[in-house]
Design a protein around this motif. Structure first.
Motif, PDB file in Angstrom:
ATOM      1  N   MET A 192       0.824  -1.201   0.000  1.00  0.00           N
ATOM      2  CA  MET A 192       0.000   0.000   0.000  1.00  0.00           C
ATOM      3  C   MET A 192       0.862   1.256   0.000  1.00  0.00           C
ATOM      4  O   MET A 192       0.595   2.218  -0.731  1.00  0.00           O
ATOM      5  CB  MET A 192      -0.933  -0.014   1.215  1.00  0.00           C
ATOM      6  N   LYS A 193       1.911   1.270   0.828  1.00  0.00           N
ATOM      7  CA  LYS A 193       2.782   2.441   0.915  1.00  0.00           C
ATOM      8  C   LYS A 193       3.497   2.706  -0.406  1.00  0.00           C
ATOM      9  O   LYS A 193       3.679   3.860  -0.817  1.00  0.00           O
ATOM     10  CB  LYS A 193       3.800   2.256   2.037  1.00  0.00           C
ATOM     11  N   THR A 194       3.912   1.630  -1.080  1.00  0.00           N
ATOM     12  CA  THR A 194       4.623   1.785  -2.341  1.00  0.00           C
ATOM     13  C   THR A 194       3.725   2.383  -3.414  1.00  0.00           C
ATOM     14  O   THR A 194       4.121   3.287  -4.156  1.00  0.00           O
ATOM     15  CB  THR A 194       5.186   0.436  -2.822  1.00  0.00           C
ATOM     16  N   VAL A 195       2.496   1.891  -3.509  1.00  0.00           N
ATOM     17  CA  VAL A 195       1.556   2.420  -4.504  1.00  0.00           C
ATOM     18  C   VAL A 195       1.291   3.898  -4.247  1.00  0.00           C
ATOM     19  O   VAL A 195       1.275   4.719  -5.173  1.00  0.00           O
ATOM     20  CB  VAL A 195       0.243   1.619  -4.496  1.00  0.00           C
ATOM     21  N   LEU A 216     -14.242  -4.242  -3.300  1.00  0.00           N
ATOM     22  CA  LEU A 216     -13.927  -3.686  -4.612  1.00  0.00           C
ATOM     23  C   LEU A 216     -15.210  -3.330  -5.350  1.00  0.00           C
ATOM     24  O   LEU A 216     -16.154  -4.113  -5.407  1.00  0.00           O
ATOM     25  CB  LEU A 216     -13.135  -4.708  -5.438  1.00  0.00           C
ATOM     26  N   ASP A 217     -15.248  -2.121  -5.924  1.00  0.00           N
ATOM     27  CA  ASP A 217     -16.402  -1.686  -6.716  1.00  0.00           C
ATOM     28  C   ASP A 217     -15.903  -0.687  -7.756  1.00  0.00           C
ATOM     29  O   ASP A 217     -15.776   0.500  -7.494  1.00  0.00           O
ATOM     30  CB  ASP A 217     -17.469  -1.050  -5.819  1.00  0.00           C
ATOM     31  N   GLY A 228      -4.692   1.521  -0.877  1.00  0.00           N
ATOM     32  CA  GLY A 228      -5.754   0.667  -0.342  1.00  0.00           C
ATOM     33  C   GLY A 228      -6.640   0.101  -1.425  1.00  0.00           C
ATOM     34  O   GLY A 228      -7.013  -1.080  -1.407  1.00  0.00           O
ATOM     35  N   GLN A 229      -7.009   0.926  -2.425  1.00  0.00           N
ATOM     36  CA  GLN A 229      -7.842   0.458  -3.521  1.00  0.00           C
ATOM     37  C   GLN A 229      -7.108  -0.584  -4.363  1.00  0.00           C
ATOM     38  O   GLN A 229      -7.704  -1.561  -4.815  1.00  0.00           O
ATOM     39  CB  GLN A 229      -8.255   1.648  -4.393  1.00  0.00           C
ATOM     40  N   ALA A 230      -5.803  -0.351  -4.548  1.00  0.00           N
ATOM     41  CA  ALA A 230      -5.003  -1.300  -5.312  1.00  0.00           C
ATOM     42  C   ALA A 230      -4.959  -2.648  -4.601  1.00  0.00           C
ATOM     43  O   ALA A 230      -5.008  -3.706  -5.240  1.00  0.00           O
ATOM     44  CB  ALA A 230      -3.586  -0.765  -5.503  1.00  0.00           C
TER      45      ALA A 230
END
Length: 483
Positions: A192-195, A216-217, A228-230
């Motif tokens: 998450m941090k990397t994205v 997921l939506d 988070g979304q990734a």
């Protein structure tokens, strides 16, 4: 160009008493994107040694090669085993709730990827090893209980639970006959941090994607995903009937998108930004002692021109699902294809078909490989049916290879006739035939009919997001990223 360094010579070990330990079922959470670490590492050489100095001191070190003997012969290039683990206990309560990360953390892996960097450092081949692969663990000492266990069958991800990084490496080497040079481990937090550090990643989808388990939506279209979304995107396995296979394809698509963002956004050429991103990433990973700043520099200097098109992705082909005592349902690899994949890795050969000079394909909903087509010549032009049949087959459609003449009056506009039950296939086929007319015919069946008219001017190449090409289903990164 510099040749990536090898790992230290392993120390021998001996066998021990034989005892079998039942496998404990682990929660199906997971991160299959440990490749994110190697993606940003590739650009290090464009920054310089001074920028990287001290970054690798924060890496949590492990020794995955301890007590190993009878290892495979080294091949050409460098092989990294990338493992994704849970680590949700390190995420705050608010984010755990928002991104559906509840449940008890498991001391397990849900991702195992073999990444091969070619000898000339111009190609990265990513091979996903299904977590539920049927495997034979070698004799080992259980890291949790200290007990010695004899060789026994398990699902591949159980290797980490029983013996940590060392047993995981041993098991993968025995299954693939590929020598592992470096080991990298990433968890939810580092992902998450990397994205977020690279500014998010762009993902495209042709259909709405929802998964009530991960939250997921995504509507059909283009999306910029934060960390988070990734994580929701790469964890989702209830989006479609493809389950784990579909999830691996989406994860590979995400890795390609991450490579594209990292190599096209200037991160690799901006010392300040690169150091910030690298520090974020390296501060929450685990790696072998031999992986550090010098290795980053050696790779980075050679790969300044690296792009999504230089990466290729494949999952080990599976032959069947089997029920095994003590482990439940597991997937068995297609032995012949798997052996060929790993032989090509050892020989430093590309896995994806050569696409040099090909026109970029238009994205469609249904893979051409899944669409059966009968071609008719609706004109007086001799041989047009054969021309259309060959052009459709070249872009992937399953033609009959036996075109017919339609008879009757000459057709001016090309027509695609289809059974309404196969309307998505018809629209995908129509995209390949610009300007054609769609005609619904109830009861026609699954075979679509193309009647070539005098307006025919050729076939536009098309592909689906998860359409895999070639013997192994390998795709290059530019085939699965947004255009």
């Amino acid at each position: 160009m510099p040749t990536p360094p090898r790992s230290p010579r392993p120390r021998p070990s001996g066998p021990g008493p034989r005892a079998r330990r039942p496998v404990v079922t682990r929660p199906r959470w997971g991160l299959r994107l440990a490749t994110a670490l190697s993606v940003l590492v590739l650009g290090a050489g464009a920054i310089g040694h001074a920028t990287l100095t001290g970054l690798d001191t924060g890496i949590d070190r492990v020794d995955p090669f301890r007590d190993m003997k009878n290892r495979p012969e080294p091949g050409h290039g460098m092989n990294l085993l990338l493992v994704g683990t849970d680590g949700r206990e390190r995420i705050g309560a608010k984010e755990r709730s928002k991104y559906r990360l509840g449940g008890v953390p498991c001391n397990c892996t849900d991702t195992i990827m073999l990444v091969h960097i070619s000898r000339d450092s111009r190609r990265a081949s990513v091979v996903s090893l299904p977590r539920d692969s049927y495997a034979e663990l070698p004799a080992h000492t259980d890291r949790n209980t200290g007990e010695r266990h004899r060789a026994h069958p398990v699902k591949l991800n159980a290797a980490y639970a029983e013996g940590g990084p060392a047993l995981t490496v041993r098991t993968v080497e025995e299954m693939t006959k590929v020598k592992i040079d470096h080991y990298l481990e990433v968890d939810f937090t580092s992902f998450m941090k990397t994205v977020d550090a690279v500014g998010g990643v762009k993902i495209c989808t042709t259909e709405r994607m929802t998964d009530r388990y991960t939250g997921l939506d995504l509507a059909a279209g283009t999306h910029e995903l934060n960390g988070g979304q990734a994580l929701q995107y790469v964890r989702s396995r209830h989006v479609d009937v493809a389950s784990d296979l579909g999830r691996m394809q989406r994860q590979q698509r995400f890795v390609a998108a991450l490579i594209k963002r990292a190599t096209s956004s200037g991160i690799l050429l901006n010392p300040v930004r690169f150091r910030a991103v690298a520090a974020t990433m390296l501060g929450s990973v685990r790696a072998d002692e031999g992986f550090g700043a010098p290795q980053m520099l050696a790779l980075g200097r050679a790969m300044r021109g690296f792009s999504a098109a230089a990466s290729e992705f494949v999952s080990v082909p599976v032959r069947a699902t089997v029920e095994a005592a003590g482990i439940g349902s597991a997937v068995k690899w297609d032995a012949g294809k798997a052996q060929r994949i790993f032989r090509m890795i050892r020989e430093d050969r590309p896995l994806a078909p050569d696409r040099a000079g090909r026109t970029p394909a238009t994205l469609v909903d249904v893979s051409p490989q899944q669409i059966r087509v009968q071609v008719y010549n609706g004109t007086r032009e001799d041989g047009l049916g054969r021309t259309v049949d060959a052009a459709l087959r070249k872009t992937g459609f399953g033609t009959t290879r036996a075109p017919l003449n339609s008879g009757g009056a000459e057709v001016k506009r090309t027509i695609v006739s289809y059974d309404p039950r196969w309307d998505r296939s018809a629209r995908s086929l129509a995209t390949a035939l610009p300007g054609c007319a769609l005609r619904a015919v109830k009861g026609q069946g699954r075979t679509l009919r193309v009647t070539a008219g005098t307006d025919y001017r050729g076939v536009v190449p098309v592909r689906a997001q998860d359409a895999y090409q070639g013997e192994f289903g390998a795709v290059t990164g530019d085939q699965v990223t947004c255009r």
